[in-house]
Enzyme design. Structure first.
Site, PDB file in Angstrom:
ATOM      1  N   TYR A 178      -2.194  -1.388  10.504  1.00 45.20           N
ATOM      2  CA  TYR A 178      -2.291  -1.520   9.047  1.00 45.20           C
ATOM      3  C   TYR A 178      -1.015  -1.006   8.367  1.00 45.20           C
ATOM      4  O   TYR A 178      -0.416  -1.689   7.535  1.00 45.20           O
ATOM      5  CB  TYR A 178      -3.515  -0.767   8.511  1.00 45.20           C
ATOM      6  CG  TYR A 178      -3.679  -0.938   7.018  1.00 45.20           C
ATOM      7  CD1 TYR A 178      -4.073  -2.160   6.489  1.00 45.20           C
ATOM      8  CD2 TYR A 178      -3.412   0.112   6.139  1.00 45.20           C
ATOM      9  CE1 TYR A 178      -4.195  -2.339   5.120  1.00 45.20           C
ATOM     10  CE2 TYR A 178      -3.542  -0.054   4.768  1.00 45.20           C
ATOM     11  CZ  TYR A 178      -3.931  -1.283   4.259  1.00 45.20           C
ATOM     12  OH  TYR A 178      -4.047  -1.467   2.912  1.00 45.20           O
ATOM     13  N   SER A 221       0.863  -1.195   0.000  1.00 43.17           N
ATOM     14  CA  SER A 221       0.000   0.000   0.000  1.00 43.17           C
ATOM     15  C   SER A 221       0.888   1.229   0.000  1.00 43.17           C
ATOM     16  O   SER A 221       2.067   1.155   0.362  1.00 43.17           O
ATOM     17  CB  SER A 221      -0.858  -0.011   1.269  1.00 43.17           C
ATOM     18  OG  SER A 221      -1.507   1.221   1.451  1.00 43.17           O
TER      19      SER A 221
HETATM   20  N1  LIG Z   1      -8.656  -0.337  -1.452  1.00 40.42           N
HETATM   21  C1  LIG Z   1      -7.628   0.387  -1.062  1.00 40.42           C
HETATM   22  O1  LIG Z   1      -7.754   1.608  -0.871  1.00 40.42           O
HETATM   23  C2  LIG Z   1      -6.279  -0.262  -0.876  1.00 40.42           C
HETATM   24  C3  LIG Z   1      -5.139   0.565  -0.928  1.00 40.42           C
HETATM   25  C4  LIG Z   1      -3.886  -0.012  -0.753  1.00 40.42           C
HETATM   26  C5  LIG Z   1      -3.774  -1.374  -0.551  1.00 40.42           C
HETATM   27  N2  LIG Z   1      -4.890  -2.154  -0.500  1.00 40.42           N
HETATM   28  C6  LIG Z   1      -4.704  -3.588  -0.233  1.00 40.42           C
HETATM   29  O2  LIG Z   1      -5.222  -4.317  -1.313  1.00 40.42           O
HETATM   30  C7  LIG Z   1      -5.661  -5.606  -0.865  1.00 40.42           C
HETATM   31  C8  LIG Z   1      -7.057  -5.857  -1.379  1.00 40.42           C
HETATM   32  O3  LIG Z   1      -7.938  -4.920  -0.758  1.00 40.42           O
HETATM   33  P1  LIG Z   1      -9.272  -4.425  -1.468  1.00 40.42           P
HETATM   34  O4  LIG Z   1      -9.130  -2.966  -1.656  1.00 40.42           O
HETATM   35  O5  LIG Z   1      -9.582  -5.284  -2.625  1.00 40.42           O
HETATM   36  O6  LIG Z   1     -10.301  -4.636  -0.267  1.00 40.42           O
HETATM   37  P2  LIG Z   1     -11.664  -5.461  -0.184  1.00 40.42           P
HETATM   38  O7  LIG Z   1     -12.551  -5.115  -1.312  1.00 40.42           O
HETATM   39  O8  LIG Z   1     -12.165  -5.244   1.206  1.00 40.42           O
HETATM   40  O9  LIG Z   1     -11.160  -6.996  -0.356  1.00 40.42           O
HETATM   41  C9  LIG Z   1     -10.443  -7.630   0.657  1.00 40.42           C
HETATM   42  C10 LIG Z   1     -10.357  -9.111   0.371  1.00 40.42           C
HETATM   43  O10 LIG Z   1      -9.620  -9.742   1.453  1.00 40.42           O
HETATM   44  C11 LIG Z   1     -10.341 -10.876   1.877  1.00 40.42           C
HETATM   45  N3  LIG Z   1     -10.125 -11.153   3.285  1.00 40.42           N
HETATM   46  C12 LIG Z   1     -10.161 -10.277   4.318  1.00 40.42           C
HETATM   47  N4  LIG Z   1     -10.031 -10.934   5.486  1.00 40.42           N
HETATM   48  C13 LIG Z   1      -9.907 -12.246   5.177  1.00 40.42           C
HETATM   49  C14 LIG Z   1      -9.755 -13.431   5.950  1.00 40.42           C
HETATM   50  N5  LIG Z   1      -9.731 -13.419   7.289  1.00 40.42           N
HETATM   51  N6  LIG Z   1      -9.657 -14.612   5.301  1.00 40.42           N
HETATM   52  C15 LIG Z   1      -9.714 -14.657   3.945  1.00 40.42           C
HETATM   53  N7  LIG Z   1      -9.848 -13.581   3.167  1.00 40.42           N
HETATM   54  C16 LIG Z   1      -9.944 -12.387   3.777  1.00 40.42           C
HETATM   55  C17 LIG Z   1     -11.814 -10.536   1.623  1.00 40.42           C
HETATM   56  O11 LIG Z   1     -12.563 -11.725   1.449  1.00 40.42           O
HETATM   57  P3  LIG Z   1     -13.694 -12.291   2.447  1.00 40.42           P
HETATM   58  O12 LIG Z   1     -14.252 -11.136   3.227  1.00 40.42           O
HETATM   59  O13 LIG Z   1     -14.671 -12.951   1.546  1.00 40.42           O
HETATM   60  O14 LIG Z   1     -12.961 -13.268   3.305  1.00 40.42           O
HETATM   61  C18 LIG Z   1     -11.713  -9.775   0.317  1.00 40.42           C
HETATM   62  O15 LIG Z   1     -11.744 -10.673  -0.772  1.00 40.42           O
HETATM   63  C19 LIG Z   1      -5.551  -5.587   0.666  1.00 40.42           C
HETATM   64  O16 LIG Z   1      -4.374  -6.267   1.052  1.00 40.42           O
HETATM   65  C20 LIG Z   1      -5.455  -4.105   0.997  1.00 40.42           C
HETATM   66  O17 LIG Z   1      -4.748  -3.884   2.177  1.00 40.42           O
HETATM   67  C21 LIG Z   1      -6.135  -1.632  -0.667  1.00 40.42           C
END
Ligand SMILES: NC(=O)c1ccc[n+]([C@@H]2O[C@H](COP(=O)([O-])OP(=O)(O)OC[C@H]3O[C@@H](n4cnc5c(N)ncnc54)[C@H](OP(=O)(O)O)[C@@H]3O)[C@@H](O)[C@H]2O)c1
Length: 274
Positions: A165, A152
Site C-alpha cells: 500500500y 495518501s
Molecule cells: N480512508 C483513508 O484513511 C485513506 C487515507 C489516505 C488515502 N486514501 C485513499 O483514498 C482512496 C479512497 O479510499 P476510501 O477511504 O474512500 O475507501 P473506501 O471507502 O473503501 O472506498 C474505496 C473505493 O474503491 C473502490 N474499489 C476498490 N477496489 C476496486 C476494484 N477492484 N474495482 C473498482 N473499484 C474498486 C470501491 O468500490 P467497490 O468496492 O464498489 O468496487 C470504493 O468505491 C483510496 O485510493 C485510498 O487509498 C484513503
C-alpha cells in the site's frame, strides 16, 4: 496566491471508487459545481443510488459504469465504453483504491497483485488514456479541467505492515507530481491528495480497523482541502489535508529512514490496538 476558481460546469467528471467514502464526496462536490458525472466502481447498486441522489439534489446527469478496476484491460474497456457513449472527460478523480495489512510474507499473493493493479496499474492506464481529453477541456475552457489522484500520507515514507500500500501511494504521489510539471502550462489542474486516516470503509476493507494514525478526519475535511487547492490559480502538486498531517509529511521526509521505519513499524504491528 491568486485565485482561479475551479469551475467544471458543463463538463463531465469521471470518479473511480464512487461507491464509497472519498469517491462519494468527490461526486457530490463535482455535481454541486455543475459537472455531469461518470461513476465507476464494482458495486452497481450503490452507484445507481448515488446517481439518483445527485440527480435529485443537483440535477446532475450521471453515467453508471460498474467495473472491476483490477482487470488487466479495465482502462481500455472503460475508455472504449466512454467513446461509444460520446463522453469527453474533463475531470478525472482516481479515488478507487485499497490497502492490505499484515506482514508481507503472510499476505495473499493474489490480493497483493490486485492492490497493485487497482492502485497503480489501472490508475496509470486510465490517466494516460484520458489525459488528451482533460487537456482539450482545459484548452477550450480554462479552470474547468482537473486530474485528482488519491495518494495518501502513506506516500511520504515506507509503511511496514502495509508495504505494498505504502509503495503504491508513493508511486501515485511521484507520478502525479511529474504530470503536474509536464502539464503546468496547459491550464489543467493536477494534484495528488494525501490524506491521513479518513472515516470511510478503507480500514474495514484493509482489515485494520484499530489503527487510525493521528486520529480520523472526515470526508468533508478532505473535500475542503482538495477544492481549496483546485480553486487556487497555481494548484499545488500535492495536498495534505490538516495542519498536523502537513507537519508529519514534512518531518517524515527529513528524518533518518531507520527512525521513520522503527516509529511506523512499532505503531502498525499486526494485532496491536492503539
Ligand atoms: N480512508 C483513508 O484513511 C485513506 C487515507 C489516505 C488515502 N486514501 C485513499 O483514498 C482512496 C479512497 O479510499 P476510501 O477511504 O474512500 O475507501 P473506501 O471507502 O473503501 O472506498 C474505496 C473505493 O474503491 C473502490 N474499489 C476498490 N477496489 C476496486 C476494484 N477492484 N474495482 C473498482 N473499484 C474498486 C470501491 O468500490 P467497490 O468496492 O464498489 O468496487 C470504493 O468505491 C483510496 O485510493 C485510498 O487509498 C484513503
Amino acid at each position: 496566491m491568486g485565485r482561479a476558481t475551479y469551475n467544471p460546469i458543463g463538463t463531465t467528471a469521471l470518479v473511480t471508487g464512487a461507491s464509497s467514502g472519498l469517491g462519494i464526496g468527490y461526486a457530490h462536490q463535482l455535481a454541486e459545481r455543475g459537472a455531469d458525472l461518470v461513476l465507476v466502481a464494482r458495486r452497481q447498486d450503490r452507484l445507481e443510488g448515488l446517481a439518483v441522489e445527485l440527480a435529485e439534489k443537483y440535477g446532475t446527469e450521471s453515467t453508471v459504469i460498474p467495473m472491476d478496476l483490477a482487470r488487466a484491460d479495465a482502462a481500455s474497456v472503460l475508455v472504449a465504453d466512454l467513446h461509444d457513449r460520446g463522453v469527453t472527460v474533463g475531470t478525472l478523480v482516481n479515488s478507487a483504491g485499497f490497502g492490505t495489512y499484515g506482514n508481507f510474507v503472510d499476505l495473499d499473493p493474489a490480493r497483493e497483485m490486485e492492490e497493485v493493479d487497482v492502485n497503480v496499474r489501472t490508475l496509470t492506464a486510465l490517466t494516460q488514456a484520458l489525459l488528451p481529453d482533460l487537456l482539450k477541456t482545459a484548452l477550450e475552457n480554462p479552470h474547468s479541467a482537473a486530474l485528482v489522484n488519491l495518494a495518501s500520507l502513506a506516500a511520504f515514507q515506507p509503511v511496514p505492515h502495509m508495504a505494498v500500500y505504502g509503495a503504491s501511494k508513493a508511486y501515485v504521489l511521484s507520478f502525479t507530481e511529474a504530470l503536474w510539471y509536464e502539464t503546468r502550462r496547459a491550464g489543467l489542474k493536477v494534484t495528488a491528495v494525501c490524506p491521513g486516516s479518513v472515516r470511510t470503509e478503507f480500514r474495514r476493507v484493509a482489515q485494520n480497523e484499530e489503527a487510525a494514525y493521528g486520529g480520523y478526519m472526515e470526508v468533508d475535511d478532505v473535500m475542503k482541502a482538495t477544492f481549496a487547492a483546485l480553486d487556487r490559480a497555481s494548484v499545488p502538486p500535492h495536498v495534505v489535508p490538516g495542519a498536523q498531517n502537513t507537519v508529519y509529511a514534512r518531518l517524515t521526509t527529513l528524518a533518518p529512514r531507520r527512525v521513520v521505519l522503527a516509529t511506523i513499524g512499532r505503531h502498525s504491528i499486526p494485532g496491536r490496538t492503539n
